[in-house]
Scaffold this active site. Structure first.
Site, PDB file in Angstrom:
ATOM      1  N   ASP A  49       0.837  -1.200   0.000  1.00  0.00           N
ATOM      2  CA  ASP A  49       0.000   0.000   0.000  1.00  0.00           C
ATOM      3  C   ASP A  49       0.872   1.250   0.000  1.00  0.00           C
ATOM      4  OD1 ASP A  49      -2.591   1.505   0.527  1.00  0.00           O
ATOM      5  OD2 ASP A  49      -1.472   1.998   2.331  1.00  0.00           O
ATOM      6  N   ASN A 117      -6.740  -6.278  -1.952  1.00  0.00           N
ATOM      7  CA  ASN A 117      -5.662  -6.477  -0.978  1.00  0.00           C
ATOM      8  C   ASN A 117      -4.539  -7.321  -1.554  1.00  0.00           C
ATOM      9  OD1 ASN A 117      -7.186  -5.028   0.827  1.00  0.00           O
ATOM     10  ND2 ASN A 117      -7.907  -6.804   1.975  1.00  0.00           N
ATOM     11  N   GLU A 120      -2.100  -5.251  -3.601  1.00  0.00           N
ATOM     12  CA  GLU A 120      -1.155  -4.539  -2.738  1.00  0.00           C
ATOM     13  C   GLU A 120      -0.107  -5.497  -2.175  1.00  0.00           C
ATOM     14  OE1 GLU A 120      -3.875  -0.828  -1.117  1.00  0.00           O
ATOM     15  OE2 GLU A 120      -3.773  -2.659   0.101  1.00  0.00           O
TER      16      GLU A 120
END
Length: 228
Positions: A49, A117, A120
């Site tokens: 991230d 997710n 990332e």
């Protein structure tokens, strides 16, 4: 996980396969597979991230001379969960996700969240495996390449606000929303909402909340009207 096939699908070089198995391991998988020798992907997600935000911020800073507020909105449109889930599907990483049987059954918003997710986590794994430049290349090829579409379609704007702006500009009418249906148990409701100009339904959208459904209806309405 076949990391050789994974590297081909993602278009990356894999030096340490364990990092990418970790990147594809959801927390729920560990509960059902006690002998799995890799941790879940949340630490790599945390790292990825940060790398993603830096790369996108640097790209926008180097290539545009717009005010900070505008570029912040553009960055948010590039790195939000919806875009990252779309990128995951475009690349084709869904087949590599390691998750529980329960998670496999959910192909809606929850799956999109896992996919976002995972993107990332992959970025974090690339950064740890072969360095910043390779992570930057992956981000540029798969995520930043959507910037032209985001600017052209103004995807950085809230769909409801943008639809209202365009509706008032083209028809001198303020759109309104009506609930069409609600289905599913209380803990897992799906709402369908229509967006209307006067009494004419322009489009409809669905979501886990009425607000999400209204946003999806507004997005669909923009596609139907093709206002510029």
């Amino acid at each position: 996980m076949d990391t050789k096939h994974f590297s081909q699908v993602c278009g990356i070089s894999v030096q340490n396969p364990d990092l990418f198995i970790e990147a594809m391991t959801h927390r729920s998988y560990l509960n059902e597979n006690k002998k799995h020798n890799h941790p879940h992907n949340e630490r790599l997600e945390f790292l990825g991230d940060a790398v993603l935000e830096l790369v996108v911020t640097d790209y926008l800073f180097q290539n545009f001379n717009n005010p900070e507020g505008e570029m912040t909105a553009w960055r948010a449109a590039l790195v939000n969960g919806e875009m990252l889930a779309r990128v995951a599907r475009e690349i084709g990483i869904e087949e590599f996700l390691l998750m529980s049987k329960g998670e496999k059954k959910d192909t809606g918003k929850a799956r999109s969240y896992l996919l976002a997710n995972a993107v990332e986590s992959i970025i974090g794994a690339i950064y740890m495996d072969t360095g910043y430049d390779n992570a930057k290349d992956f981000i540029t090829k798969n995520i930043i390449n959507h910037i032209d579409e985001i600017l052209e379609k103004k995807l950085y704007l809230d769909p409801k606000s943008y639809f209202q702006e365009k509706a008032q500009e083209h028809t001198n009418t303020t759109p309104h929303y009506k609930s069409i249906s609600e289905t599913g148990p209380d803990h897992d409701r799906t709402f369908v909402v229509g967006v209307y100009l006067n009494d004419k339904k322009i489009a409809e959208g669905s979501g886990r909340s009425k607000q999400d459904a209204q946003r999806e209806a507004a997005k669909a309405g923009l596609e139907v009207k093709k206002w510029t």
